[in-house]
Design an enzyme around this catalytic site. Structure first.
Site, PDB file in Angstrom:
ATOM      1  N   ASN A 146      39.414 -89.611  26.405  1.00 18.05           N
ATOM      2  CA  ASN A 146      41.073 -89.754  25.709  1.00 18.05           C
ATOM      3  C   ASN A 146      40.519 -90.218  24.253  1.00 18.05           C
ATOM      4  OD1 ASN A 146      41.444 -88.651  27.708  1.00 18.05           O
ATOM      5  ND2 ASN A 146      42.827 -89.549  27.882  1.00 18.05           N
ATOM      6  N   HIS A 192      52.556 -58.291 -12.456  1.00 15.73           N
ATOM      7  CA  HIS A 192      52.561 -57.189 -11.708  1.00 15.73           C
ATOM      8  C   HIS A 192      51.868 -55.817 -11.623  1.00 15.73           C
ATOM      9  CE1 HIS A 192      57.105 -58.724 -10.802  1.00 15.73           C
ATOM     10  NE2 HIS A 192      57.502 -59.350 -12.783  1.00 15.73           N
ATOM     11  N   SER A 237      26.387 -48.480  -0.924  1.00 17.41           N
ATOM     12  CA  SER A 237      26.940 -47.670   0.402  1.00 17.41           C
ATOM     13  C   SER A 237      25.584 -46.609   0.654  1.00 17.41           C
ATOM     14  CB  SER A 237      28.120 -46.492  -0.807  1.00 17.41           C
ATOM     15  OG  SER A 237      28.109 -45.447   0.432  1.00 17.41           O
ATOM     16  N   LYS A 274      25.937 -46.924  -6.038  1.00 12.96           N
ATOM     17  CA  LYS A 274      27.263 -47.507  -5.872  1.00 12.96           C
ATOM     18  C   LYS A 274      26.589 -49.045  -6.013  1.00 12.96           C
ATOM     19  CE  LYS A 274      31.622 -47.093  -3.519  1.00 12.96           C
ATOM     20  NZ  LYS A 274      32.564 -48.484  -3.312  1.00 12.96           N
ATOM     21  N   GLU A 333      34.009 -60.395  -1.522  1.00 10.28           N
ATOM     22  CA  GLU A 333      35.323 -60.323  -0.369  1.00 10.28           C
ATOM     23  C   GLU A 333      34.504 -60.637   0.348  1.00 10.28           C
ATOM     24  OE1 GLU A 333      34.731 -55.026  -1.530  1.00 10.28           O
ATOM     25  OE2 GLU A 333      33.080 -56.064  -0.226  1.00 10.28           O
TER      26      GLU A 333
END
Length: 462
Positions: free
Chosen positions: A137, A184, A314, A320, A327
């Site tokens: 503990n 925005h 890809s 690509k 990420e």
């Protein structure tokens, strides 16, 4: 009769079979049998800290005359082997075990006792000697604090400082690059690349400060409180001696917590640290997403920067390339945010004199530290350090940015500026050309007022 490959061990509940080559004993084996739940084990950082706790406890008990030199030496030597990682495979107990972490504490006691007994040639008992003056503990709360303290100081803070420094160097290199600001996700007034990414460094530096602010409370240890906080079965000077030996061993300023009852019954400091780690995770996700947006394209996105090409993007689309490091950082940030929720719930589970979610708090806290440290290093070295700025794309976007007309408000007024902006946007023309037709300002004056780099300096120019 004992099966081949096993030996018989016993504890207060009776006999059971243990793998013959295992260093652990009966209580660890019971935990292995009882908790075949996740396959997740306590992290290396936790096992290291548990070894340090046993090392310092033996040193304190020797100093206080409670443990003879021979056994203390044997225990400390065995603990050193645990600290170094030589016996990590001997810690098989699942994270999802008894809430006090007793199984992990006894795992350490049995492994160290077995190693020490071999070294000494005489019995070293896991409870009577290795666990002398201790309880699960207070051992497990102490181990959480020690492991987190070491990981923060040795891994997380250096990684965050490295990331901040890398960002600051890139910001300095890009002081002449001017880009379209965005609010925005819509075009806004221009900013220098230095200003835009410089704010990332401020986020990370402040993250360091937040984590550092928690360290003084993390250095306060539960050890010495034993079962319920009263210190039963521990020498009255054990806590102070233990902290002194551990501090000398690690170089960190550990001390007995002012209130051992608080140390056992709560995990408020772990919750606090996790909250600060969550802030760092939020910062990293913001930075990673900015990089993803800036890198988007190369033709149909912003294409303001090009991140280093690290791997094919890809399995079906040749050529690509994806922003794999940002990420990965977004994902690990999400994991840390989720870990914080688990730690928060765990922190709420202090019932009277003991928190009963200690192992899962330890696991998630240490995972969060590890993820943030590794992710920060990769973000710095594999994304930010070597990205290329696409200056031509920046200039083209700036030339057609109708929001530049904002700089003319003090001269021609908001309504006139809005009309010019709408016409420039509708006709796809530079704002300077339309303003020249719609106002009495000279081309030279318009060039001065609409200079994107000058607009990044703010304020009304006299």
């Amino acid at each position: 009769m004992t099966k081949k490959g096993f030996r018989t061990e016993s504890d207060s509940m009776g006999e059971l079979e243990v793998p013959a080559e295992a260093l652990w004993g009966a209580q660890t084996q019971r935990a292995v049998n009882n908790f075949p739940i996740s396959g997740l084990r306590m992290p290396r950082a936790f096992i290291r800290a548990l070894g340090l706790v046993k090392w310092a406890a033996a040193a304190a008990n020797r100093e206080l005359g409670l443990l003879d030199d021979a056994r203390a030496d044997a225990i400390q030597s065995a603990a050193e082997e645990v600290i170094s990682g030589r016996h990590d495979a001997q810690f098989p107990v699942d994270v999802f075990q008894t809430g006090s972490g007793t199984s992990s504490n006894m795992n350490a006691n049995e492994v160290i006792a077995g190693l020490a007994t071999r070294r000494l040639g005489d019995t070293v008992h896991p409870n009577d000697h290795v666990n002398m003056g201790q309880s699960s503990n207070d051992v497990i709360p102490t181990t959480i604090h020690v492991s987190a303290s070491l990981e923060v100081n040795e891994r997380l803070l250096p990684a965050l400082r490295h990331l901040a420094g890398t960002i600051e160097r890139r910001a300095g290199e890009l002081s002449d690059s001017v880009k379209t600001g965005r609010t925005h996700l819509m075009d806004a007034m221009p900013v220098r690349m230095e200003q835009s990414i410089g704010s990332w460094a401020t986020q990370i530096r402040r993250g360091c400060q937040r984590v550092e602010a928690t360290l003084p409370r993390l250095y306060g240890l539960a050890q010495g409180g034993t079962a319920v906080g009263t210190g039963i079965n521990a020498h009255e000077q054990f806590a102070a001696s233990f902290a002194a030996h551990l501090s000398e061993k690690t170089g960190l300023e550990f001390r007995p917590n002012e209130d051992s009852f608080e140390s056992l019954s709560t995990q408020d400091t772990a919750v606090e640290l996790s909250g600060q780690l969550k802030v760092v995770a939020v910062s990293l996700m913001k930075i990673a997403n900015d990089l993803r947006w800036m890198n988007s394209g190369p033709l149909a996105g912003l294409s303001e920067i090009t991140l280093p090409a690290l791997q094919p993007g890809s399995s079906i689309m040749p050529g690509k390339i994806n922003p794999v490091i940002p990420e990965a950082v977004c994902m690990l940030s999400a994991q840390v945010i989720g870990n914080d929720e688990t730690i928060t719930v765990g922190g709420q589970s202090g019932n009277f004199e003991l928190n009963v979610m200690l192992p899962v708090i330890a696991y998630n806290l240490l995972q969060s530290i590890e993820l943030l440290a590794n992710g920060s290093t990769q973000l710095a070295d594999s994304a930010i350090r070597d990205f290329r700025v696409n200056e031509e794309n920046l200039r083209e976007a700036l030339d057609k940015n109708p929001i530049l007309v904002t700089a003319l408000n003090p001269v021609i007024g908001y309504e006139k500026g809005a009309a010019i902006a709408k016409r420039a946007y509708a006709e796809g023309r530079p704002i300077l050309e339309v303003a020249k037709e719609e106002t009495d300002l000279s081309e030279q004056e318009l060039q001065r007022l609409l200079d994107p780099k000058e607009l990044t300096r703010g304020g009304i120019k006299g």
